[in-house]
Design an enzyme around this catalytic site. Structure first.
Site, short mmCIF file in Angstrom:
data_model
loop_
_atom_site.label_atom_id
_atom_site.label_comp_id
_atom_site.label_asym_id
_atom_site.label_seq_id
_atom_site.Cartn_x
_atom_site.Cartn_y
_atom_site.Cartn_z
N ASP A 1 30.30 -1.42 80.14
CA ASP A 1 30.85 -0.26 80.84
C ASP A 1 30.02 0.14 82.06
O ASP A 1 28.79 0.08 82.06
CB ASP A 1 30.96 0.94 79.91
CG ASP A 1 31.55 2.12 80.65
OD1 ASP A 1 32.68 2.01 81.13
OD2 ASP A 1 30.84 3.14 80.80
N HIS B 1 27.51 8.78 78.55
CA HIS B 1 26.34 8.23 79.24
C HIS B 1 25.21 9.22 79.04
O HIS B 1 25.28 10.35 79.54
CB HIS B 1 26.64 8.04 80.73
CG HIS B 1 27.74 7.04 80.97
ND1 HIS B 1 27.49 5.69 81.09
CD2 HIS B 1 29.07 7.18 81.08
CE1 HIS B 1 28.64 5.05 81.27
NE2 HIS B 1 29.62 5.93 81.27
N LEU B 2 24.20 8.82 78.28
CA LEU B 2 23.11 9.75 77.98
C LEU B 2 21.88 9.51 78.85
O LEU B 2 20.92 10.26 78.79
CB LEU B 2 22.75 9.69 76.49
CG LEU B 2 23.89 10.11 75.55
CD1 LEU B 2 23.47 9.98 74.09
CD2 LEU B 2 24.37 11.53 75.84
N ARG B 3 21.92 8.44 79.66
CA ARG B 3 20.93 8.20 80.72
C ARG B 3 19.52 7.91 80.24
O ARG B 3 18.62 7.81 81.08
CB ARG B 3 20.89 9.39 81.70
CG ARG B 3 22.22 9.75 82.31
CD ARG B 3 22.81 8.63 83.13
NE ARG B 3 24.01 9.06 83.85
CZ ARG B 3 25.05 8.28 84.07
NH1 ARG B 3 25.06 7.03 83.64
NH2 ARG B 3 26.08 8.72 84.74
N ASN C 1 24.65 1.34 79.97
CA ASN C 1 24.23 1.16 81.37
C ASN C 1 23.03 2.05 81.70
O ASN C 1 23.04 2.85 82.62
CB ASN C 1 25.39 1.38 82.36
CG ASN C 1 25.95 2.80 82.33
OD1 ASN C 1 25.81 3.50 81.34
ND2 ASN C 1 26.57 3.21 83.42
N HIS D 1 35.73 -1.85 80.18
CA HIS D 1 35.99 -1.03 81.37
C HIS D 1 36.86 -1.92 82.26
O HIS D 1 36.38 -2.94 82.75
CB HIS D 1 34.64 -0.69 82.02
CG HIS D 1 34.69 -0.15 83.40
ND1 HIS D 1 34.14 1.07 83.74
CD2 HIS D 1 35.18 -0.66 84.56
CE1 HIS D 1 34.30 1.29 85.03
NE2 HIS D 1 34.93 0.25 85.56
N GLY E 1 31.28 9.72 88.51
CA GLY E 1 31.10 10.23 87.15
C GLY E 1 31.13 11.74 87.09
O GLY E 1 30.83 12.42 88.07
N HIS F 1 32.56 7.57 74.16
CA HIS F 1 32.14 7.14 75.50
C HIS F 1 31.30 8.21 76.20
O HIS F 1 31.83 9.10 76.86
CB HIS F 1 33.42 6.86 76.31
CG HIS F 1 33.18 6.06 77.54
ND1 HIS F 1 34.02 5.04 77.92
CD2 HIS F 1 32.23 6.11 78.49
CE1 HIS F 1 33.58 4.49 79.05
NE2 HIS F 1 32.49 5.14 79.41
N ASP G 1 33.83 10.00 78.65
CA ASP G 1 33.11 9.33 79.74
C ASP G 1 32.14 10.32 80.42
O ASP G 1 31.98 10.31 81.64
CB ASP G 1 34.06 8.70 80.77
CG ASP G 1 33.36 7.68 81.67
OD1 ASP G 1 32.16 7.43 81.46
OD2 ASP G 1 34.01 7.16 82.59
#
Ligand code: DOR
Length: 431
Positions: free
Chosen positions: A150, A61-63, A93, A182, A327, A59, A308
């Site tokens: 998510d 988030h690499l954006r 996302n 989620h 976050g 999990h 996360d």
């Protein structure tokens, strides 16, 4: 052929805990021998260090695409290998949402230049709106095996049932498709910016009740029973969720779960200073919830530690608690925080970073299971005695939003190998 021997390390994997050597063929990227008294062209002294399969984070988030000022696939992969990870599952996302083959291919293309394996996940629903199924069959053809909305949970029970039935009926290559959830009923959490309880009342901040999570876990366990299709529960944060997942597993349902280091080390009391670095979804909960998550990790209810990892720009995290995005960073601190917080053997702890998540994501053919000849050399060499202090500005991400700033920790990845290449050398990334 150029070979490297990791010499005299403490080798810990699913096969046990012993002292020995691991030989890597750096041309093929494979492990070619594991044993004692081994020699190779080059040698890396690992005496006093732990040699583990590289970690897997289910999990992150690499954006990229969309918010490269906070993180890119390359910078996130640097953070990953600094944390001992050799595979990370990228959340969808992004902007645009990863719900099409075109965006998956963009992520995979950037992933090919990364320092670890970037495993793309894709959205369950188009634009994560919970209204129309994403083109799951096409997405599977492009390599996706994990689907999640998510950032949000799938709100509509009938839609979730359809997603499970559709995914469960898709042809696969022997490994299950994973629908990851989620868990948050937004009708209950809406307007909340932290856990609902004593602290939200004291601070005058809107609360998200634990029941917003519990109800979706309960509903999805029912849907898992109805459809027989596997569900993975993301970032469990409540005692109620842990108890329900435990009971579902005891009843033989195909459910798995992850928990984050921040949910088993921090509580809603951290929000007392209104610092948005402690704002996260699901929110930091209570001491009782922290204890329940620790118990769930110890007794096998929770399969994996996942971070996360959620980078946000410093400017956005400087907004008020109400307005800042939720976050926290997690990749570089996860192992040391987990070691500090969890009362279990090192082998058990490492399983939560390696074989546990490998089984959930179906990555065991190349990550996380055992160190043995013929397998890809995805390896973390850990220095358990290394003492360090957390500093967001020294991390690989452009973002600095670590909730552990200033915390003294012990233990860090000293070297990381990805497909035989040394991508971390003495705590420094090599490219
Ligand atoms: O705190 C969070 N941040 N929770 C999420 O579900 C999404 C994530 C993000 O993307 O920043």
């Amino acid at each position: 052929m150029s070979t490297l021997v990791l010499k005299d390390g403490r080798i810990i994997d699913v096969n046990g805990d012993r002292t020995g050597d691991v030989v890597i063929d750096q041309d093929t990227g494979l492990i070619v021998a594991v044993g004692t008294g081994l020699a190779a062209d080059h040698e890396l002294d690992c005496e006093g260090l732990v040699i583990s399969p590289g970690f897997i984070d289910l999990h992150v988030h690499l954006r990229e695409p969309g918010l490269e000022a906070a993180e890119t696939i390359l910078s996130g992969s640097r953070a990953a290998v600094r944390g001992g990870f050799t595979a990370v599952v990228a959340m969808p996302n992004t902007t645009p949402t990863t719900d099409s083959v075109a965006v998956v291919e963009q992520v995979l293309a950037a992933g090919r230049k990364a320092l670890c394996e970037i495993v793309p996940s894709a959205a369950i629903s188009v634009d994560r709106k919970g209204e129309q199924l994403s083109p799951m069959a096409e997405l599977m053809d492009s390599g996706v095996r994990i689907f999640t909305d998510d950032g949000n949970g799938v709100q509509d029970a009938k839609f979730m049932r359809s997603a499970l039935e559709y995914a469960g009926g898709l042809p696969n290559d022997g490994h299950h498709v994973v629908l990851a959830q989620h868990c948050e009923v937004e009708a209950l959490s809406k307007g909340g910016v932290m856990n609902e309880g004593e602290w939200s009342a004291r601070l005058g901040l809107g609360g998200q009740p634990a029941e917003a999570e519990d109800l979706m876990v309960m509903r999805d366990i029912a849907l898992c029973r109805l459809t027989g299709v596997r569900i993975h529960f993301q970032h469990l944060s409540t005692a109620g969720s842990v108890a329900m997942v435990r009971a579902a597993k005891a009843g033989g349902l195909p459910v798995t779960a992850e928990a984050t280091p921040h949910h088993f080390s921090l509580t809603d009391a951290c929000c007392a200073g209104f610092d948005p670095v402690f704002k996260v979804h699901p929110p930091l909960r209570t001491d009782e919830d922290v204890a329940a998550i620790k118990q769930g990790l110890a007794d096998g209810t929770i399969d994996a530690i996942a971070t996360d990892h959620a980078p946000h720009t410093p400017e956005s995290k400087e907004r008020s608690f109400d307005e800042a995005p939720p976050g926290m960073l997690g990749l570089e601190t996860a192992f040391a925080v987990a070691r500090d917080e969890l009362d279990m053997s090192l082998q058990e702890l490492l399983a939560l970073f390696t074989s546990g998540p490998a089984d959930v994501a179906g990555l065991g053919d190349r990550h996380g299971a055992s160190l043995q000849s013929g397998r890809p050399a995805n390896i973390a060499v850990l220095d358990l005695d290394h003492e360090w202090s957390v500093a967001g500005r020294e991390m690989a991400s452009p973002a600095i939003n670590t909730p552990f700033e200033g915390r003294a920790l012990k233990g860090k990845a000293r070297h990381t190998f990805f497909q035989g290449e040394q991508v971390l050398n003495n705590f420094e990334v090599t490219r």
